[in-house]
Design a protein around this motif. Structure first.
Motif, PDB file in Angstrom:
ATOM      1  N   ASP A  92       0.848  -1.178   0.000  1.00 42.64           N
ATOM      2  CA  ASP A  92       0.000   0.000   0.000  1.00 42.64           C
ATOM      3  C   ASP A  92       0.891   1.238   0.000  1.00 42.64           C
ATOM      4  OD1 ASP A  92      -2.539   1.206   0.009  1.00 42.64           O
ATOM      5  OD2 ASP A  92      -2.339   1.652   2.133  1.00 42.64           O
ATOM      6  N   SER A  93       0.316   2.400  -0.389  1.00 47.02           N
ATOM      7  CA  SER A  93       1.094   3.640  -0.498  1.00 47.02           C
ATOM      8  C   SER A  93       1.117   4.337   0.848  1.00 47.02           C
ATOM      9  CB  SER A  93       0.499   4.567  -1.563  1.00 47.02           C
ATOM     10  OG  SER A  93       1.230   5.744  -1.658  1.00 47.02           O
ATOM     11  N   ILE A  94       2.109   4.023   1.650  1.00 51.78           N
ATOM     12  CA  ILE A  94       2.156   4.536   3.016  1.00 51.78           C
ATOM     13  C   ILE A  94       2.296   6.054   3.034  1.00 51.78           C
ATOM     14  CG2 ILE A  94       3.494   4.505   5.161  1.00 51.78           C
ATOM     15  CD1 ILE A  94       4.155   1.626   4.647  1.00 51.78           C
ATOM     16  N   ARG A  95       3.091   6.629   2.119  1.00 54.05           N
ATOM     17  CA  ARG A  95       3.328   8.065   2.179  1.00 54.05           C
ATOM     18  C   ARG A  95       2.033   8.853   2.042  1.00 54.05           C
ATOM     19  NH1 ARG A  95       3.276  12.292  -0.665  1.00 54.05           N
ATOM     20  NH2 ARG A  95       2.769  11.219  -2.578  1.00 54.05           N
ATOM     21  N   ILE A  96       1.209   8.504   1.067  1.00 50.30           N
ATOM     22  CA  ILE A  96      -0.045   9.224   0.865  1.00 50.30           C
ATOM     23  C   ILE A  96      -0.959   9.027   2.057  1.00 50.30           C
ATOM     24  CG2 ILE A  96      -2.092   9.374  -0.583  1.00 50.30           C
ATOM     25  CD1 ILE A  96      -0.333   8.624  -2.960  1.00 50.30           C
ATOM     26  N   ASP A  97      -1.024   7.809   2.568  1.00 41.90           N
ATOM     27  CA  ASP A  97      -1.859   7.553   3.738  1.00 41.90           C
ATOM     28  C   ASP A  97      -1.381   8.344   4.943  1.00 41.90           C
ATOM     29  OD1 ASP A  97      -3.425   5.846   2.314  1.00 41.90           O
ATOM     30  OD2 ASP A  97      -2.567   4.011   3.115  1.00 41.90           O
ATOM     31  N   ASP A  98      -0.060   8.389   5.116  1.00 45.00           N
ATOM     32  CA  ASP A  98       0.503   9.115   6.252  1.00 45.00           C
ATOM     33  C   ASP A  98       0.079  10.578   6.205  1.00 45.00           C
ATOM     34  OD1 ASP A  98       1.987   9.812   8.423  1.00 45.00           O
ATOM     35  OD2 ASP A  98       3.929   9.349   7.564  1.00 45.00           O
ATOM     36  N   MET A  99       0.131  11.183   5.023  1.00 45.97           N
ATOM     37  CA  MET A  99      -0.239  12.587   4.870  1.00 45.97           C
ATOM     38  C   MET A  99      -1.702  12.822   5.234  1.00 45.97           C
ATOM     39  SD  MET A  99       0.251  14.936   1.491  1.00 45.97           S
ATOM     40  CE  MET A  99      -0.899  13.986   0.504  1.00 45.97           C
ATOM     41  N   HIS A 100      -2.553  11.838   4.941  1.00 44.75           N
ATOM     42  CA  HIS A 100      -3.985  11.984   5.205  1.00 44.75           C
ATOM     43  C   HIS A 100      -4.415  11.329   6.523  1.00 44.75           C
ATOM     44  CE1 HIS A 100      -4.868  13.896   1.410  1.00 44.75           C
ATOM     45  NE2 HIS A 100      -4.170  12.978   0.783  1.00 44.75           N
ATOM     46  N   GLN A 101      -3.443  11.005   7.378  1.00 45.77           N
ATOM     47  CA  GLN A 101      -3.719  10.424   8.703  1.00 45.77           C
ATOM     48  C   GLN A 101      -4.536   9.147   8.601  1.00 45.77           C
ATOM     49  OE1 GLN A 101      -1.728  12.288   9.927  1.00 45.77           O
ATOM     50  NE2 GLN A 101      -2.414  14.214  10.782  1.00 45.77           N
ATOM     51  N   ILE A 102      -4.156   8.278   7.670  1.00 51.10           N
ATOM     52  CA  ILE A 102      -4.853   7.005   7.459  1.00 51.10           C
ATOM     53  C   ILE A 102      -3.937   5.865   7.884  1.00 51.10           C
ATOM     54  CG2 ILE A 102      -5.860   5.436   5.753  1.00 51.10           C
ATOM     55  CD1 ILE A 102      -6.569   7.904   4.091  1.00 51.10           C
ATOM     56  N   ILE A 103      -4.436   4.994   8.769  1.00 52.70           N
ATOM     57  CA  ILE A 103      -3.721   3.786   9.137  1.00 52.70           C
ATOM     58  C   ILE A 103      -4.439   2.606   8.489  1.00 52.70           C
ATOM     59  CG2 ILE A 103      -4.981   3.690  11.346  1.00 52.70           C
ATOM     60  CD1 ILE A 103      -1.404   2.385  10.761  1.00 52.70           C
ATOM     61  N   ARG A 104      -3.702   1.837   7.701  1.00 48.71           N
ATOM     62  CA  ARG A 104      -4.273   0.679   7.030  1.00 48.71           C
ATOM     63  C   ARG A 104      -4.172  -0.545   7.936  1.00 48.71           C
ATOM     64  NH1 ARG A 104      -6.988   1.942   2.106  1.00 48.71           N
ATOM     65  NH2 ARG A 104      -6.049   3.888   1.399  1.00 48.71           N
ATOM     66  N   VAL A 105      -5.236  -1.370   7.910  1.00 49.71           N
ATOM     67  CA  VAL A 105      -5.270  -2.576   8.730  1.00 49.71           C
ATOM     68  C   VAL A 105      -5.654  -3.759   7.857  1.00 49.71           C
ATOM     69  CG1 VAL A 105      -5.821  -1.375  10.877  1.00 49.71           C
ATOM     70  CG2 VAL A 105      -7.682  -2.142   9.375  1.00 49.71           C
ATOM     71  N   HIS A 106      -5.381  -4.946   8.367  1.00 44.65           N
ATOM     72  CA  HIS A 106      -5.728  -6.165   7.651  1.00 44.65           C
ATOM     73  C   HIS A 106      -7.243  -6.338   7.669  1.00 44.65           C
ATOM     74  CE1 HIS A 106      -5.701 -10.294   6.288  1.00 44.65           C
ATOM     75  NE2 HIS A 106      -4.397 -10.184   6.050  1.00 44.65           N
ATOM     76  N   PRO A 107      -7.856  -6.692   6.523  1.00 44.87           N
ATOM     77  CA  PRO A 107      -9.321  -6.788   6.494  1.00 44.87           C
ATOM     78  C   PRO A 107      -9.884  -7.901   7.359  1.00 44.87           C
ATOM     79  CG  PRO A 107      -8.357  -7.580   4.435  1.00 44.87           C
ATOM     80  CD  PRO A 107      -7.254  -6.940   5.201  1.00 44.87           C
ATOM     81  N   MET A 108      -9.069  -8.901   7.660  1.00 46.76           N
ATOM     82  CA  MET A 108      -9.558  -9.996   8.494  1.00 46.76           C
ATOM     83  C   MET A 108      -9.614  -9.570   9.960  1.00 46.76           C
ATOM     84  SD  MET A 108      -7.941 -13.771   9.028  1.00 46.76           S
ATOM     85  CE  MET A 108      -6.536 -13.105   9.906  1.00 46.76           C
ATOM     86  N   ALA A 109      -8.493  -9.110  10.464  1.00 44.93           N
ATOM     87  CA  ALA A 109      -8.400  -8.650  11.851  1.00 44.93           C
ATOM     88  C   ALA A 109      -7.015  -8.054  12.046  1.00 44.93           C
ATOM     89  CB  ALA A 109      -8.635  -9.787  12.838  1.00 44.93           C
ATOM     90  N   ASP A 110      -6.920  -7.153  12.996  1.00 42.64           N
ATOM     91  CA  ASP A 110      -5.644  -6.476  13.204  1.00 42.64           C
ATOM     92  C   ASP A 110      -5.649  -5.858  14.600  1.00 42.64           C
ATOM     93  OD1 ASP A 110      -3.112  -5.357  12.705  1.00 42.64           O
ATOM     94  OD2 ASP A 110      -3.677  -4.834  10.648  1.00 42.64           O
ATOM     95  N   THR A 111      -4.464  -5.449  15.030  1.00 45.11           N
ATOM     96  CA  THR A 111      -4.311  -4.696  16.271  1.00 45.11           C
ATOM     97  C   THR A 111      -3.536  -3.425  15.961  1.00 45.11           C
ATOM     98  OG1 THR A 111      -4.294  -6.703  17.618  1.00 45.11           O
ATOM     99  CG2 THR A 111      -3.437  -4.701  18.633  1.00 45.11           C
ATOM    100  N   ILE A 112      -4.128  -2.286  16.276  1.00 42.40           N
ATOM    101  CA  ILE A 112      -3.469  -0.991  16.073  1.00 42.40           C
ATOM    102  C   ILE A 112      -2.815  -0.600  17.384  1.00 42.40           C
ATOM    103  CG2 ILE A 112      -3.770   1.421  15.426  1.00 42.40           C
ATOM    104  CD1 ILE A 112      -6.415   0.521  14.061  1.00 42.40           C
ATOM    105  N   ARG A 113      -1.513  -0.405  17.332  1.00 40.18           N
ATOM    106  CA  ARG A 113      -0.787   0.022  18.516  1.00 40.18           C
ATOM    107  C   ARG A 113      -0.515   1.527  18.404  1.00 40.18           C
ATOM    108  NH1 ARG A 113       0.505  -5.272  17.634  1.00 40.18           N
ATOM    109  NH2 ARG A 113       0.791  -6.578  19.491  1.00 40.18           N
ATOM    110  N   VAL A 114      -0.940   2.270  19.390  1.00 34.91           N
ATOM    111  CA  VAL A 114      -0.810   3.729  19.400  1.00 34.91           C
ATOM    112  C   VAL A 114       0.244   4.101  20.436  1.00 34.91           C
ATOM    113  CG1 VAL A 114      -1.999   5.932  19.613  1.00 34.91           C
ATOM    114  CG2 VAL A 114      -3.255   3.910  18.811  1.00 34.91           C
ATOM    115  N   TYR A 115       1.349   4.689  19.964  1.00 37.87           N
ATOM    116  CA  TYR A 115       2.451   5.071  20.838  1.00 37.87           C
ATOM    117  C   TYR A 115       2.534   6.592  20.940  1.00 37.87           C
ATOM    118  CZ  TYR A 115       4.174   0.309  19.917  1.00 37.87           C
ATOM    119  OH  TYR A 115       4.304  -1.058  19.798  1.00 37.87           O
ATOM    120  N   ALA A 116       2.986   7.082  22.084  1.00 39.12           N
ATOM    121  CA  ALA A 116       3.368   8.487  22.195  1.00 39.12           C
ATOM    122  C   ALA A 116       4.768   8.642  21.641  1.00 39.12           C
ATOM    123  CB  ALA A 116       3.312   8.946  23.644  1.00 39.12           C
ATOM    124  N   ASN A 117       4.939   9.550  20.696  1.00 37.37           N
ATOM    125  CA  ASN A 117       6.239   9.733  20.062  1.00 37.37           C
ATOM    126  C   ASN A 117       7.327  10.087  21.069  1.00 37.37           C
ATOM    127  OD1 ASN A 117       7.982  10.173  17.648  1.00 37.37           O
ATOM    128  ND2 ASN A 117       7.933  12.294  18.370  1.00 37.37           N
TER     129      ASN A 117
END
Length: 622
Positions: A491-516
């Motif tokens: 997937d095109s990570i750069r474009i997604d990053d600019m638009h604040q989009i996180i891509r996930v697996h359609p079956m199931a996924d875990t999004i980990r949110v870290y403080a920078n």
């Protein structure tokens, strides 16, 4: 002695004016015409006091709107409902005034005040340029050798075709503590004038007309024949200070702020965030020579442009210090931070523009980027972010002291419902939305700053950066949104990053949110899988082939610690899919799974779960 005498005369004159000044009251039942009549009969420094209600300016016989002069035009109680509303509509709801408040101010245009109104529904048109704008307030001072002292305080200027337009001002125009929001046109225009724009919220203004400036546009207007180009340098020196300039749009230049030719503004303490432009300068577009722009302590986050997500310039002398610029992006992938020919930016925090490995800066000659913190700490890596001859050494190895930045300490990272009333750790929509919050110890209490969250998933294991805006100065609470979309890699990570989009697996996924600023602070959001799962579940998942499989009995056995959905696929060594074995929910425990392999050889199995992947090799014999 003569100067003392003149001073005494001035004191006596203004004292007499203050003593003799009258206050005239207008009530809703009197209608808009009563406001204009009261203005007409008022003298210098008189006050026309408007009581709360709705006044239909479109009812006036003059379609231009209320004509101002040197008076104090004020509402009685601007902070209490139902408020004092000046509407460009007529009482019938059809006709619309061109401006709500206007004037072509001459020698009588001194000491005007507009305070405490909701100003709305002006359809706006600027006569000299032919540009639609100034639907809220339009002031033109053709007698610009007379100083215009105009104050616009504590108003809400909304849903007009353009917010405020000041045209030809020889003296100061003070625009302070206003909310200029959701106008179809530029929020504030200073044309051949130098307004001081301070402490305003300038939000959601959309300029699809001439395309210069979404939030603010300052232009010298040197095309005007009576201006002397040779000695007006320095005359158009606005102060733009402590404003929140957010979510504005311009068709061509300067989504947040556009600065034109021959202007010398000073920018200080502004938060310029989430602005978008079709061409150059998502946050700030600077003009060409001989414009000279200076500034310090400005925050630019998550602005987007084709070129220069944060800042662009075409030869204006730009000198900025202690800037905080993160998570800005460009459509062309090469200028998320700067598109510049002549710029000096020092002692600033500038990083993640964007988070992925794109070039962040395009520069021409005479660009100095010294003593900045880029987050990466290697000169070769910094150099790889810059296209062009820029001096960036020395650079800082940590956040710049005494510069706006992220919180110095992080207390928590969480995801919430849309109203931030309850914590959410499980989602399943496509698309879906994360409402993120980081709390921490604020860096600089006098500024509205940002914190960066890093979001990681199975699709984007290195993550994207999402800038969160502080809710106000000194709160230490930072909030923002990210969009969740499903996809299969790549997937095109750069474009997604600019638009604040996180891509996930359609079956199931875990999004980990870290403080920078502190990656030990992390929050999990489960996508289409169960919440409350232990951290070590990935290590408890087990899969292996049955020993010595043949083409008649290739089988895998697997163990799941909890009920979960899995996806199991077999590939040959070239990466071609041989068998999509499973894509379903399985109960916890041991399972034996038969694989459809009909030739001897070496194969790869990949089992995906919401907690991670397990890969291995299976050798099938005859």
């Amino acid at each position: 002695m003569r100067e003392v005498f003149r001073y005494l005369l001035m004191v006596l004159f203004f004292g007499w004016l203050l003593v003799s000044a009258k206050i005239r009251h207008v009530y809703e039942s009197d209608g808009a015409q009563a406001i204009q009549d009261s203005i007409n009969v008022s003298g210098l420094l008189d006050t026309v006091m408007i009581h709360n209600g709705i006044y239909y300016i479109g009812d006036l016989s003059d379609s231009l709107g209320l004509q101002l002069k040197s008076i104090q035009l004020m509402s009685v109680s601007p902070d209490s409902a139902p408020y004092c509303i000046l509407s460009g509509l007529s009482s019938s709801g059809f006709d619309t005034a061109i401006h709500i408040i206007w004037d072509t101010l001459g020698p009588n245009g001194w000491f005007s005040l507009i305070q405490g109104f909701t100003i709305t529904e002006g359809k706006g048109f600027e006569w000299l340029t032919g540009i639609f704008g100034g639907g809220g307030i339009y002031i033109e001072n053709w007698y610009q050798y007379y100083d215009l002292s105009l104050k616009i305080y504590d108003n809400i200027i909304t849903r007009n075709l353009g917010g405020i337009w000041i045209h030809f001002s020889g003296g100061p125009v003070d625009i302070n503590h206003n909310i200029i929001i959701n106008n179809a046109g530029i929020g504030i225009v200073g044309w051949a004038s130098h307004p001081d724009i301070k402490n305003n919220r300038i939000q959601g203004n959309i300029n699809n007309d001439d395309g210069y400036g979404g939030g603010i546009f300052i232009e010298s207007g040197l095309a005007s024949s009576f201006l002397d180009n040779s000695d007006s340098k320095g005359k158009w020196a606005s102060t733009i200070e402590n404003n929140l300039i957010i979510n504005n749009y311009a068709k061509e230049y300067g989504g947040g702020i556009c600065l034109g030719y021959h202007v010398d503004p000073h920018l200080s303490g502004n938060t310029i965030a989430f602005n978008v432009v079709g061409n150059e300068g998502g946050g700030l577009n600077c003009g060409s020579y001989p414009s000279s722009i200076t500034g310090e302590n400005n925050i630019l986050i998550a602005n987007i442009a084709n070129k220069g997500g944060a800042i662009s310039d075409y030869g204006a002398s730009v000198s900025l210090e202690r800037t905080f610029a993160v998570d800005n992006g460009s459509y062309n992938g090469s200028t998320g931070l700067l598109y510049s020919y002549l710029l000096d930016m020092n002692y600033s925090n500038i990083y993640y523009n964007t988070y992925q490995q794109d070039i962040e800066v395009f520069v021409g000659d005479s660009t100095f980027l010294e003593n900045n913190f880029w987050w990466v700490k290697d000169s070769a890596k910094i150099d790889s972010l810059i296209d062009g001859p820029a001096d960036f050494i020395p650079f800082m190895m940590g956040p710049v002291p005494d510069s706006p930045g992220e919180p110095v300490e992080v207390y928590s990272v969480l995801n919430y419902s849309s109203d931030y009333s309850s914590i959410v750790d499980s989602i399943g929509g496509d698309p879906d939305t994360l409402y993120l919050e980081i709390t921490g110890h604020d860096n600089k209490n006098e500024f509205q700053e940002a914190a960066v969250a890093i979001l990681k998933s199975r699709i984007y294991p290195t993550g994207i950066a999402v800038a969160l805006l502080e809710t106000d100065k000194a709160t230490g609470i930072y909030r923002g949104k990210a969009i969740v979309r499903t996809t299969n890699p790549p997937d095109s990570i750069r474009i997604d990053d600019m638009h604040q989009i996180i891509r996930v697996h359609p079956m199931a996924d875990t999004i980990r949110v870290y403080a920078n600023m502190d990656t030990t602070e992390m929050f999990k959001v489960y996508y289409r899988c169960h919440s409350g799962i232990n951290e070590d579940l990935e290590d408890k998942i087990f899969i292996e082939p049955i020993k010595n499989p043949t083409i008649h009995n290739p089988e895998l056995r697997l163990y799941l610690p909890v009920d979960t959905r899995i996806e199991l696929t077999i590939y040959d060594i070239s990466g071609r899919v041989i068998d999509e074995v499973l894509s379903k929910e399985l109960s916890s425990g041991w399972h034996i799974v038969k694989v459809d392999i009909r030739k001897a050889g070496v194969y790869i199995y990949r089992m995906s779960t919401p907690f991670g992947e397990k890969n291995g090799k299976i050798v099938v014999i005859k």
